[in-house]
Design a protein around this motif. Structure first.
Motif, PDB file in Angstrom:
ATOM      1  N   TYR A  96       6.695 -62.651  26.713  1.00 10.85           N
ATOM      2  CA  TYR A  96       6.700 -63.106  28.110  1.00 10.85           C
ATOM      3  C   TYR A  96       5.947 -64.336  28.415  1.00 10.85           C
ATOM      4  O   TYR A  96       6.440 -65.179  29.251  1.00 10.85           O
ATOM      5  CB  TYR A  96       6.246 -62.036  28.932  1.00 10.85           C
ATOM      6  CG  TYR A  96       6.581 -60.475  28.638  1.00 10.85           C
ATOM      7  CD1 TYR A  96       8.070 -60.362  28.132  1.00 10.85           C
ATOM      8  CD2 TYR A  96       5.813 -59.423  28.775  1.00 10.85           C
ATOM      9  CE1 TYR A  96       8.382 -59.199  27.520  1.00 10.85           C
ATOM     10  CE2 TYR A  96       6.302 -58.281  28.273  1.00 10.85           C
ATOM     11  CZ  TYR A  96       7.658 -58.074  27.915  1.00 10.85           C
ATOM     12  OH  TYR A  96       7.916 -56.859  27.363  1.00 10.85           O
ATOM     13  N   ALA A 116       7.866 -67.079  27.214  1.00 10.83           N
ATOM     14  CA  ALA A 116       9.493 -67.155  27.673  1.00 10.83           C
ATOM     15  C   ALA A 116      10.250 -66.821  26.531  1.00 10.83           C
ATOM     16  O   ALA A 116      11.270 -67.253  26.733  1.00 10.83           O
ATOM     17  CB  ALA A 116       9.583 -68.650  28.289  1.00 10.83           C
ATOM     18  N   ARG A 117       9.920 -66.265  25.519  1.00 11.50           N
ATOM     19  CA  ARG A 117      10.841 -65.945  24.291  1.00 11.50           C
ATOM     20  C   ARG A 117      11.692 -64.477  25.038  1.00 11.50           C
ATOM     21  O   ARG A 117      12.910 -64.311  24.565  1.00 11.50           O
ATOM     22  CB  ARG A 117      10.194 -65.363  23.069  1.00 11.50           C
ATOM     23  CG  ARG A 117       9.692 -66.473  22.362  1.00 11.50           C
ATOM     24  CD  ARG A 117       9.507 -66.275  21.018  1.00 11.50           C
ATOM     25  NE  ARG A 117       9.214 -65.118  20.578  1.00 11.50           N
ATOM     26  CZ  ARG A 117       7.795 -64.663  20.050  1.00 11.50           C
ATOM     27  NH1 ARG A 117       7.006 -65.778  19.921  1.00 11.50           N
ATOM     28  NH2 ARG A 117       7.591 -63.576  19.646  1.00 11.50           N
ATOM     29  N   GLU A 118      11.098 -63.905  25.763  1.00  6.36           N
ATOM     30  CA  GLU A 118      12.031 -62.705  26.566  1.00  6.36           C
ATOM     31  C   GLU A 118      11.459 -62.774  28.083  1.00  6.36           C
ATOM     32  O   GLU A 118      10.357 -63.344  28.396  1.00  6.36           O
ATOM     33  CB  GLU A 118      11.464 -61.280  25.953  1.00  6.36           C
ATOM     34  CG  GLU A 118      11.623 -61.423  24.220  1.00  6.36           C
ATOM     35  CD  GLU A 118      11.254 -59.786  23.795  1.00  6.36           C
ATOM     36  OE1 GLU A 118      11.149 -58.854  24.557  1.00  6.36           O
ATOM     37  OE2 GLU A 118      11.247 -59.947  22.512  1.00  6.36           O
ATOM     38  N   GLU A 119      12.459 -62.367  28.692  1.00 12.42           N
ATOM     39  CA  GLU A 119      12.178 -61.863  30.300  1.00 12.42           C
ATOM     40  C   GLU A 119      11.040 -60.980  30.516  1.00 12.42           C
ATOM     41  O   GLU A 119      11.411 -59.757  30.107  1.00 12.42           O
ATOM     42  CB  GLU A 119      13.460 -61.856  31.070  1.00 12.42           C
ATOM     43  CG  GLU A 119      13.443 -62.120  32.628  1.00 12.42           C
ATOM     44  CD  GLU A 119      13.181 -63.148  33.151  1.00 12.42           C
ATOM     45  OE1 GLU A 119      12.497 -63.346  34.232  1.00 12.42           O
ATOM     46  OE2 GLU A 119      13.578 -64.211  32.469  1.00 12.42           O
ATOM     47  N   ALA A 120      10.171 -61.177  31.085  1.00 14.55           N
ATOM     48  CA  ALA A 120       9.099 -60.079  31.508  1.00 14.55           C
ATOM     49  C   ALA A 120       9.793 -59.084  32.581  1.00 14.55           C
ATOM     50  O   ALA A 120      10.387 -59.510  33.422  1.00 14.55           O
ATOM     51  CB  ALA A 120       7.851 -60.678  32.075  1.00 14.55           C
ATOM     52  N   ASP A 139       6.465 -59.068  37.290  1.00 14.92           N
ATOM     53  CA  ASP A 139       5.873 -60.291  37.640  1.00 14.92           C
ATOM     54  C   ASP A 139       4.369 -60.233  37.273  1.00 14.92           C
ATOM     55  O   ASP A 139       3.547 -61.606  37.165  1.00 14.92           O
ATOM     56  CB  ASP A 139       6.017 -60.515  38.924  1.00 14.92           C
ATOM     57  CG  ASP A 139       7.408 -60.880  39.296  1.00 14.92           C
ATOM     58  OD1 ASP A 139       8.327 -61.371  38.291  1.00 14.92           O
ATOM     59  OD2 ASP A 139       8.072 -60.696  40.275  1.00 14.92           O
ATOM     60  N   PHE A 173       3.200 -63.641  35.230  1.00 15.83           N
ATOM     61  CA  PHE A 173       4.197 -64.301  34.698  1.00 15.83           C
ATOM     62  C   PHE A 173       5.050 -65.423  35.649  1.00 15.83           C
ATOM     63  O   PHE A 173       6.046 -64.541  36.227  1.00 15.83           O
ATOM     64  CB  PHE A 173       5.286 -63.318  33.869  1.00 15.83           C
ATOM     65  CG  PHE A 173       4.442 -62.467  33.128  1.00 15.83           C
ATOM     66  CD1 PHE A 173       3.797 -63.109  32.069  1.00 15.83           C
ATOM     67  CD2 PHE A 173       4.273 -61.154  33.273  1.00 15.83           C
ATOM     68  CE1 PHE A 173       3.224 -62.011  31.052  1.00 15.83           C
ATOM     69  CE2 PHE A 173       3.394 -60.172  32.638  1.00 15.83           C
ATOM     70  CZ  PHE A 173       2.913 -60.764  31.539  1.00 15.83           C
ATOM     71  N   LYS A 209       7.359 -72.621  34.707  1.00 12.48           N
ATOM     72  CA  LYS A 209       6.422 -71.292  35.225  1.00 12.48           C
ATOM     73  C   LYS A 209       5.381 -71.329  34.739  1.00 12.48           C
ATOM     74  O   LYS A 209       5.001 -70.929  33.518  1.00 12.48           O
ATOM     75  CB  LYS A 209       7.444 -69.973  34.836  1.00 12.48           C
ATOM     76  CG  LYS A 209       8.649 -69.741  35.647  1.00 12.48           C
ATOM     77  CD  LYS A 209       9.270 -68.306  35.140  1.00 12.48           C
ATOM     78  CE  LYS A 209      10.591 -68.066  36.265  1.00 12.48           C
ATOM     79  NZ  LYS A 209      11.093 -66.623  35.862  1.00 12.48           N
ATOM     80  N   ASN A 229       1.674 -69.540  33.928  1.00 14.51           N
ATOM     81  CA  ASN A 229       1.295 -68.008  33.983  1.00 14.51           C
ATOM     82  C   ASN A 229      -0.100 -68.015  33.811  1.00 14.51           C
ATOM     83  O   ASN A 229      -0.972 -68.815  33.672  1.00 14.51           O
ATOM     84  CB  ASN A 229       1.874 -67.583  32.457  1.00 14.51           C
ATOM     85  CG  ASN A 229       3.486 -67.632  32.314  1.00 14.51           C
ATOM     86  OD1 ASN A 229       4.155 -67.305  33.143  1.00 14.51           O
ATOM     87  ND2 ASN A 229       3.904 -68.020  31.022  1.00 14.51           N
ATOM     88  N   ALA A 263      19.038 -68.641  23.154  1.00 20.53           N
ATOM     89  CA  ALA A 263      19.356 -68.608  24.475  1.00 20.53           C
ATOM     90  C   ALA A 263      21.060 -68.810  24.624  1.00 20.53           C
ATOM     91  O   ALA A 263      21.578 -68.682  25.655  1.00 20.53           O
ATOM     92  CB  ALA A 263      18.838 -70.015  24.953  1.00 20.53           C
TER      93      ALA A 263
END
Length: 893
Positions: free
Chosen positions: A47, A50-54, A57, A92, A225, A227, A464
């Motif tokens: 997360y 950004a390899r995966e969507e968290a 938040d 995140f 974004k 973090n 992606a």
């Protein structure tokens, strides 16, 4: 404040700030580049990068962690430990510096009655990155910290990144002033013992384009974004809140330390300086307390002792604890007293250590018992090495010390201790050099494994654009589009004959290596080209990468291909994979549910299966496992696969591999319903009879508490049995008996051989006795001493010389006597000297004479005053060596 209360307040505070509470992940990291979860942020890496969507938040956790990089420092400082708990709060793309600093200050300084930790504001210092004016200003605005308690540090201390291109950013660390008794004034920049770091706030705000070292990198720009990743050391805060000297004295660790003190009869003093005579024992007790807790938690999370990877780390921790107890004077097994103390200290936060304690204890106690045997066997080898080194007149070599360590698990400090007792030096520098070489090989291997996934940016970019669709459950060939061709980690426009490349397809029937099943191989054909697929891997979840070589023509990056899996190899792999499930079920049926899977590998025609079990399997048990497996194959059970929710699969009782990460939906493979029901993403035969047959090859240990069985299936099983039948036929022909009588005939032949060997040994001893009776008459009186110097020519070995020399010495009676005998064994000369009490009283010592003789032989030697042995490299010098012994005795007059 107890550790459990510190953790509870942490979670409650941040959940009140709209954070999702996330349970601690396993100590066994899902990151392929890590052995363990080494920091609280590790489970959140997908997360944060950004390899995966968290899925949330904001998050909060109290994460179990293991680090062993500073294992040699454990016990010596207030803060070094192998197991620790990291309290973390994460954002995140939600909040950033202002909120992170505000949350930290509020929780640390709020009163205990208001749910905080009640720390004195005047004792808190912070550090910020050199250029981070924003953070420095926020600490003054939010916390009211004076400028002198905000110190600026460089990249080494206050900048975070992964070591690879990707996210990074400055950090701010919070320190607690323990007071002038612990060091000089001036803040953490002056002294980090008095000022102990308790919390690190990482402001992940930049994209790094190149990372050359910790302090040398390029910043490409700001992250879209930003973090927040923070980590508070629970043990460090506990030592402050509990008013103790170090984390070994906190509530979760001190009970084991006290148990070690009680068992050893030593007093724990909290000594902090090496000059203190109690310091060494205190360090040893801290090592025991730390390592026992770490071992408890590792075994709880499914790690078992072995000689590699995670298992090696666990084994080292247990053995270091046992060794520390030995140095405290305790040579018996003591884990049965230490481990329950750690269980009782940890079960409040981790109730599973109590629920699973029977299994944990069995593994730990078996390892301790094994190490105590190791010490015994290593001691025997150590004594042999000492004797050989003394005979050669050399120190104990670094290679020998390394072999004792590497083969017997013999700690170098124990080798040094025993060698010193024997009056022998150790080539410690040589040992350290070999250890360094081993570490460098291991590090190179680790880098090699990691490098395949080091820069994942190209794969993340491809992911992606969509995941690879796997069609191989239903078809073994089909049309697909090439999405990318990679060479050396970079996209290329085409590949020509002979090029070794990586290919990403839109969809593929090729199975990528996973779950212990080897990857498929086969061909990719298209307009004017043929590429052979050699391997398929998943460097990132959801993306299959085909490693291939172009055999003919030129392959463009946007080609349409016919993807065809090698059908025979796939079927043989499916036979093996289904066979693995059958063996697992057979083990449960025969040994019970405690035979837990610890790993497996299967490929065309072959399988291996690792499981938890503390002892070897008898031949009868192996036969029973093989029989149960083949009955299941003969009964032609259906093999069904179903995709369902993980919760539903668990409710069905499906077996999962401990430490494996599963998604919300899983694939369940059933053999005859509940007879075998496991979570598995591999490919399988449709019914068990398609396996053909299964032949176990035996079992072996793969570390204390773990066994491995191997088997052939299908045609490979048939070929193995055919080869064994041919061997039996050959032996039957050689011994001229039917095959059913082979065991009896072999037993008879071996008994005859043993009888003949005993008779030869008796004749050899008789021959030596007869030789001694003859030689005793050759004794000469030299300077008042009876002397026999005998060249025995070719001899069987050092034992022959020793037997002859001692016999001759006894025959010469009580008058002063010296016997020197020499001979050549396997082309190398050796000499042995024996003296009686009267000769030693007259000043004639065996060790001195052997060193003289061995030097002439081109070697060295040594030993005690009564018996000494040496050797060399020049057999032609044996007469001269004996003459030198005689001359030395004569010169006494």
């Amino acid at each position: 404040m107890q550790s459990q209360e510190i953790a509870r307040r942490w979670i409650e505070f941040f959940t009140s700030k709209d954070h999702t509470a996330v349970p601690s992940a396993s100590l066994v990291s899902s990151d392929p580049s890590l052995l363990f979860t080494v920091a609280g942020m590790v489970p959140f890496i997908p997360y944060l990068t950004a390899r995966e969507e968290a899925p949330y938040d904001r998050a909060v956790s109290v994460q179990k962690c293991i680090r062993t990089g500073d294992i040699e420092e454990v016990g010596k400082t207030a803060r070094h430990g192998t197991f620790f708990q990291m309290c973390g709060n994460f954002s995140f793309g939600n909040y950033f510096k202002t909120e992170a600093i505000g949350f930290a200050w509020e929780l640390l300084t709020s009163s205990i009655s208001d749910g905080g930790y009640g720390l004195d504001k005047n004792r808190l210092w912070v550090t910020v990155y050199l250029d981070d004016d924003e953070a420095a200003a926020l600490w003054q605005q939010i916390a009211g910290l004076p400028a002198e308690r905000i110190q600026r540090m460089g990249k080494k201390d206050n900048y975070w990144h992964t070591g690879q291109p990707g996210p990074g950013g400055p950090c701010s660390e919070i320190y607690y002033d323990r007071g002038p008794a612990y060091g000089p004034d001036g803040g953490p920049a002056v002294d980090d013992v008095r000022y102990i770091e308790i919390w690190n706030l990482v402001f992940m705000q930049y994209q790094l384009s190149a990372v050359r070292s910790k302090e040398d990198f390029d910043v490409a720009g700001e992250l879209p974004k930003k973090n927040i990743d923070t980590g508070l050391g629970l043990e460090r805060l506990a030592l402050i809140l509990q008013g103790v000297e170090n984390f070994y004295e906190t509530d979760q660790v001190r009970p084991v330390l006290d148990a070690a003190a009680a068992i050893s009869g030593k007093e724990y003093t909290s000594a902090e300086t090496a000059a203190d005579p109690h310091h060494t024992d205190d360090v040893r007790m801290r090592v025991v307390a730390d390592h026992i807790r770490s071992a408890l938690m590792l075994i709880s999370d499914g790690v078992t002792p072995s000689n590699e990877g995670r298992g090696y780390v666990l084994r080292r921790l247990i053995r270091r604890a046992v060794r520390a107890m030995r140095l405290l004077g305790v040579e018996r097994a003591c884990l049965p007293e230490l481990l329950p103390a750690s269980r009782d200290a940890m079960k409040g936060v981790y109730p599973q250590v109590e629920a699973d304690f029977e299994r944990i204890a069995r593994i730990a106690y078996a390892e301790e018992k094994s190490f105590l045997r190791t010490i015994a066997s290593g001691t025997a080898r150590m004594e042999e090495a000492v004797t050989e080194s003394k005979a050669a007149g050399t120190s104990l070599s670094g290679a020998e010390a390394f072999a004792l360590h590497d083969t017997y698990g013999f700690p170098i400090d124990l080798t040094l201790e025993m060698a010193e007792e024997a009056g022998l030096a150790v080539d410690e520098a040589g040992f350290r050099s070999l250890m360094l070489e081993q570490r460098q090989r291991a590090q190179a291997d680790a880098r090699g494994k990691k490098s395949g996934h080091a820069d994942l940016s190209v794969f993340n970019e491809l992911l992606a654009g969509g995941q690879t669709i796997f069609t191989g459950y239903d078809e073994l060939d089909g049309e697909s589009r090439v999405r990318a061709i990679l060479s050396g980690g970079r996209k290329v426009a085409h590949a020509a004959t002979g090029d070794e490349i990586e290919i990403v397809l839109a969809q593929t029937p090729f199975y990528a290596e996973a779950g212990g099943q080897a990857a498929d191989t086969g061909l990719l054909t298209g307009d004017g080209f043929i590429a052979e697929v050699l391997d398929v891997q998943r460097p990132v979840k959801g993306l299959s990468v085909h490693k291939a070589i172009v055999r003919e023509g030129e392959m463009p990056a946007d080609a349409m291909v016919r993807a065809a899996v090698d059908r025979q190899r796939r079927h043989a792999a499916e036979q093996a994979h289904t066979g693995t499930h059958i063996v697992h079920a057979a083990l449960h049926q025969i040994l019970g549910p405690e035979a837990l899977q610890r790993g497996s590998f299967n490929k065309a025609g072959y399988l291996r299966f690792d499981f938890s079990w503390g002892e070897g399997l008898s031949s009868a048990t192996r036969s029973e496992i093989e029989e149960v497996s083949n009955i299941a194959i003969r009964n032609n059970y259906r093999v069904d696969t179903n995709v369902m929710a993980l919760a539903d699969a668990k409710a069905l009782g499906a077996t999962a591999l401990f430490g494996e990460n599963y998604g919300s939906d899983v694939r369940v493979v059933e053999i005859d319903g509940a007879w075998s029901r496991e979570l598995c993403g591999g490919t399988h035969v449709a019914s068990t009879s398609l396996i053909g047959s299964l032949t176990l090859l035996g079992d072996q240990s793969v570390g204390s508490g773990n066994r491995r069985v191997e088997a052939f299936v299908g045609m490979d099983a048939f070929r193995h049995l055919a080869a064994e039948r041919a061997l039996v036929t050959e032996l039957s022909d050689m011994l001229n008996v039917p095959s059913n009588l082979l065991p009896e005939r072999l037993a008879t032949t071996l008994n005859k051989l043993k009888t003949a060997e005993k008779e030869l040994e008796r004749l050899r001893k008789d021959q030596l006795a007869a030789e001694a009776a003859t030689l005793v008459g050759t004794a000469r009186f030299l300077a008042g001493v009876q002397v026999i110097a005998h060249d025995g020519g070719a001899v069987g070995g050092a034992d022959d010389l020793r037997t002859l020399a001692l016999d001759l010495r006894n025959r010469l009676g009580s008058a002063a006597a010296v016997v020197a005998v020499a001979g050549v064994a396997n082309g190398r000369p050796m000499v042995l000297v024996a003296t009686n009490e009267a000769a030693r009283a007259a000043g004639v010592k065996a060790g001195m004479l052997v060193k003289l003789a061995a030097g002439i032989l081109g070697g060295g030697g040594g030993g005690k005053d009564d018996v000494a042995q040496g050797g060399g490299s020049d057999p032609a010098q044996v007469p001269a060596a004996l003459a030198a012994v005689v001359g030395a005795i004569q010169q006494r007059s």
